[in-house]
Motif scaffolding. Structure first.
Motif, PDB file in Angstrom:
ATOM      1  N   VAL A 175       0.819  -1.220   0.000  1.00 26.39           N
ATOM      2  CA  VAL A 175       0.000   0.000   0.000  1.00 26.39           C
ATOM      3  C   VAL A 175       0.855   1.273   0.000  1.00 26.39           C
ATOM      4  N   ASP A 176       0.167   2.366  -0.329  1.00 22.85           N
ATOM      5  CA  ASP A 176       0.802   3.693  -0.294  1.00 22.85           C
ATOM      6  C   ASP A 176       0.553   4.399   1.033  1.00 22.85           C
ATOM      7  N   ILE A 177      -0.598   4.098   1.627  1.00 25.62           N
ATOM      8  CA  ILE A 177      -0.999   4.767   2.864  1.00 25.62           C
ATOM      9  C   ILE A 177      -1.293   3.711   3.922  1.00 25.62           C
ATOM     10  N   VAL A 178      -0.577   3.750   5.026  1.00 28.40           N
ATOM     11  CA  VAL A 178      -0.792   2.829   6.139  1.00 28.40           C
ATOM     12  C   VAL A 178      -1.595   3.560   7.203  1.00 28.40           C
ATOM     13  N   ILE A 179      -2.773   3.023   7.532  1.00 33.11           N
ATOM     14  CA  ILE A 179      -3.611   3.616   8.570  1.00 33.11           C
ATOM     15  C   ILE A 179      -3.609   2.691   9.771  1.00 33.11           C
ATOM     16  N   CYS A 180      -2.983   3.136  10.844  1.00 26.32           N
ATOM     17  CA  CYS A 180      -2.885   2.329  12.055  1.00 26.32           C
ATOM     18  C   CYS A 180      -4.091   2.614  12.946  1.00 26.32           C
ATOM     19  N   SER A 181      -4.912   1.588  13.156  1.00 26.83           N
ATOM     20  CA  SER A 181      -6.118   1.725  13.975  1.00 26.83           C
ATOM     21  C   SER A 181      -6.201   0.541  14.927  1.00 26.83           C
ATOM     22  N   ILE A 182      -5.582   0.698  16.102  1.00 27.68           N
ATOM     23  CA  ILE A 182      -5.498  -0.375  17.090  1.00 27.68           C
ATOM     24  C   ILE A 182      -5.762   0.228  18.464  1.00 27.68           C
ATOM     25  N   SER A 183      -5.417  -0.469  19.523  1.00 27.28           N
ATOM     26  CA  SER A 183      -5.520   0.090  20.872  1.00 27.28           C
ATOM     27  C   SER A 183      -4.422   1.133  21.076  1.00 27.28           C
ATOM     28  N   ALA A 184      -4.763   2.208  21.762  1.00 26.57           N
ATOM     29  CA  ALA A 184      -3.813   3.299  21.947  1.00 26.57           C
ATOM     30  C   ALA A 184      -2.523   2.834  22.616  1.00 26.57           C
ATOM     31  N   LEU A 221      -4.374   6.653  13.611  1.00 22.96           N
ATOM     32  CA  LEU A 221      -5.783   6.932  13.872  1.00 22.96           C
ATOM     33  C   LEU A 221      -6.168   6.609  15.310  1.00 22.96           C
ATOM     34  N   ASN A 222      -5.210   6.228  16.113  1.00 25.25           N
ATOM     35  CA  ASN A 222      -5.505   5.734  17.461  1.00 25.25           C
ATOM     36  C   ASN A 222      -5.925   6.842  18.417  1.00 25.25           C
ATOM     37  N   GLY A 254      11.833  10.027   5.259  1.00 26.73           N
ATOM     38  CA  GLY A 254      11.056   9.981   4.022  1.00 26.73           C
ATOM     39  C   GLY A 254       9.644   9.468   4.183  1.00 26.73           C
ATOM     40  N   VAL A 255       9.331   8.871   5.337  1.00 27.38           N
ATOM     41  CA  VAL A 255       7.959   8.439   5.625  1.00 27.38           C
ATOM     42  C   VAL A 255       7.215   9.626   6.227  1.00 27.38           C
ATOM     43  N   ILE A 256       6.027   9.892   5.705  1.00 28.02           N
ATOM     44  CA  ILE A 256       5.291  11.103   6.082  1.00 28.02           C
ATOM     45  C   ILE A 256       4.234  10.752   7.118  1.00 28.02           C
ATOM     46  N   PHE A 257       4.334  11.357   8.288  1.00 29.83           N
ATOM     47  CA  PHE A 257       3.455  11.009   9.409  1.00 29.83           C
ATOM     48  C   PHE A 257       2.228  11.912   9.461  1.00 29.83           C
ATOM     49  N   VAL A 258       1.094  11.295   9.855  1.00 29.94           N
ATOM     50  CA  VAL A 258      -0.151  12.046  10.041  1.00 29.94           C
ATOM     51  C   VAL A 258      -0.776  11.651  11.381  1.00 29.94           C
ATOM     52  N   ASP A 259      -1.018  12.635  12.200  1.00 27.61           N
ATOM     53  CA  ASP A 259      -1.723  12.456  13.470  1.00 27.61           C
ATOM     54  C   ASP A 259      -3.203  12.716  13.202  1.00 27.61           C
ATOM     55  N   VAL A 260      -4.051  11.700  13.372  1.00 33.56           N
ATOM     56  CA  VAL A 260      -5.480  11.859  13.107  1.00 33.56           C
ATOM     57  C   VAL A 260      -6.276  11.582  14.377  1.00 33.56           C
ATOM     58  N   ALA A 261      -7.252  12.438  14.634  1.00 30.72           N
ATOM     59  CA  ALA A 261      -8.174  12.258  15.751  1.00 30.72           C
ATOM     60  C   ALA A 261      -9.580  12.080  15.193  1.00 30.72           C
ATOM     61  N   VAL A 262     -10.221  10.988  15.565  1.00 32.61           N
ATOM     62  CA  VAL A 262     -11.599  10.729  15.147  1.00 32.61           C
ATOM     63  C   VAL A 262     -12.515  11.448  16.133  1.00 32.61           C
TER      64      VAL A 262
END
Length: 289
Positions: A66-75, A98-99, A116-124
Motif C-alpha cells: 500500500v501507499d498509505i498505512v492507517i494504524c487503527s489499534i488500541s492506543a 488513527l488511534n 522519508g515516511v510522512i506522518f499524520v496524526d489523526v483524531a476521530v
C-alpha cells in the motif's frame, strides 16, 4: 490510484473501509494480528469479505502492498506497533495514526518513522459506526494536508490543522474531558434521582437547561457565571455530596465538581472581575495568567 492499508481491522477500520467501498474506492487492504486467532479470526474474515478488503498474513506484507498505512489499534499498542513496522516502511509512504492516543504518544510514533515516511496524526471526532468513513476527523503533522486531500476526495470529512503532530490528538483528548465526564455526570444524576423515583424529572430538567441554538454562547454564559458564583456553588455541592452519602450512593463526579469549584474560588476570579460575569469565556484566560 493510491492504495490504503489498515493496520488493525477492528470496528473503526471495518466501518471506514465499508464506507470507502460504497464510494467506489476498491484499493483497500488490511492486516490484523488476530487474523488466525479464534474467535476473532472468523469475524475478521467475514468483515473483509463483506467489504471486499484484501487481507494480508503479516504487517510486512500489508506495508509492502500500500501507499498509505492507517494504524487503527488500541492506543497502548500504538508505539510498539509503529516500532514493529518501521523497518518495512518506505520513502514517500503516509503513516496515519488513527488511534485514540494523546499528543505525546503521537509524537513518539512520529519519531519512529524512517526518513522519508510522512506522518499524520489523526483524531476521530465522533462515532464511527453509523458515520463510517464520513465521521469527522482532525489531522495534523507533516502529512495532514495530503491525507485530507485524498480522504475528502473519497467522501471523508477530514479537517487538516496547521501545526505540528499532536495538535489533532490534543483536541480529541480535551474534548473527551467533557464528553466522557458529561456522560458520567448524567449517570450519577439519574442514579441519585432513582432513589426518589424522579430520574425522569431530573433528566427532563437538565435537558431544558441545556437546550440551545447557540452552544458556544450557552457554554460561555455557563462558565462565566460559574467562576463568579463558585464559592456559593461549592457549598451547594457540599449538600449534594452529603445527600448522596446519606443514600449510600457513589459521589465521585459530585466531589470532583465541588473540588473544581473550590479551585475557581482559589484563583480569585470573582474579585478579578469585580463580582460580575465577564462577557465571554475567552476573558477568563487573562485572569488565570
Amino acid at each position: 490510484m493510491k492504495t490504503i492499508g489498515f493496520l488493525g481491522f477492528g470496528e473503526a477500520s471495518y466501518n471506514i473501509a465499508g464506507g470507502l467501498r460504497e464510494e467506489g474506492f476498491e484499493a483497500i487492504h488490511a492486516y490484523d494480528a488476530a487474523w488466525e486467532t479464534p474467535p476473532a479470526a472468523a469475524m475478521i474474515a467475514e468483515r473483509a469479505a463483506e467489504t471486499a478488503v484484501t487481507l494480508h498474513p503479516s504487517a510486512e506484507a500489508l506495508v509492502a502492498a500500500v501507499d498509505i498505512v492507517i494504524c487503527s489499534i488500541s492506543a497502548n499498542a500504538a508505539v510498539p506497533v509503529a516500532r514493529q513496522v518501521a523497518p518495512f516502511l518506505r520513502h514517500g509512504q503516509l503513516y496515519v495514526d488513527l488511534n485514540s492516543a494523546g499528543p505525546d504518544t503521537k509524537v513518539q510514533v512520529e519519531k519512529l518513522m524512517p526518513e522519508g515516511v510522512i506522518f499524520v496524526d489523526v483524531a476521530v471526532m465522533g462515532t464511527v459506526p453509523g458515520n463510517r468513513h464520513k465521521v469527522p476527523m482532525l489531522a495534523s503533522g507533516p502529512g495532514a494536508a495530503a491525507f485530507a486531500e485524498l480522504g475528502n476526495s473519497l467522501g471523508m470529512k477530514i479537517t487538516a490543522l496547521d501545526g505540528p503532530t499532536g495538535k489533532a490528538s490534543a483536541s480529541k483528548m480535551f474534548r473527551s474531558i467533557f464528553m466522557k465526564g458529561y456522560v458520567m455526570l448524567l449517570l450519577e444524576a439519574v442514579i441519585a434521582g432513582r432513589s426518589f423515583g424522579i430520574e425522569e424529572d431530573v433528566l427532563s430538567s437538565i435537558g431544558q437547561s441545556l437546550k440551545t441554538d447557540d452552544f458556544r454562547r450557552t457554554a460561555s454564559d455557563l462558565m462565566c457565571r460559574a467562576i463568579i458564583h463558585a464559592e456559593r456553588r461549592e457549598h451547594e455541592m457540599d449538600e449534594v455530596v452529603a445527600t448522596l452519602r446519606s443514600l449510600g450512593l457513589d459521589a465521585t463526579m459530585s466531589i470532583a465538581g465541588k473540588e473544581k469549584l473550590a479551585w475557581c474560588s482559589a484563583q480569585g476570579l470573582r474579585d478579578y472581575f469585580g463580582g460580575k460575569p465577564p462577557a465571554d469565556f475567552q476573558q477568563i484566560f487573562a485572569a488565570l495568567r
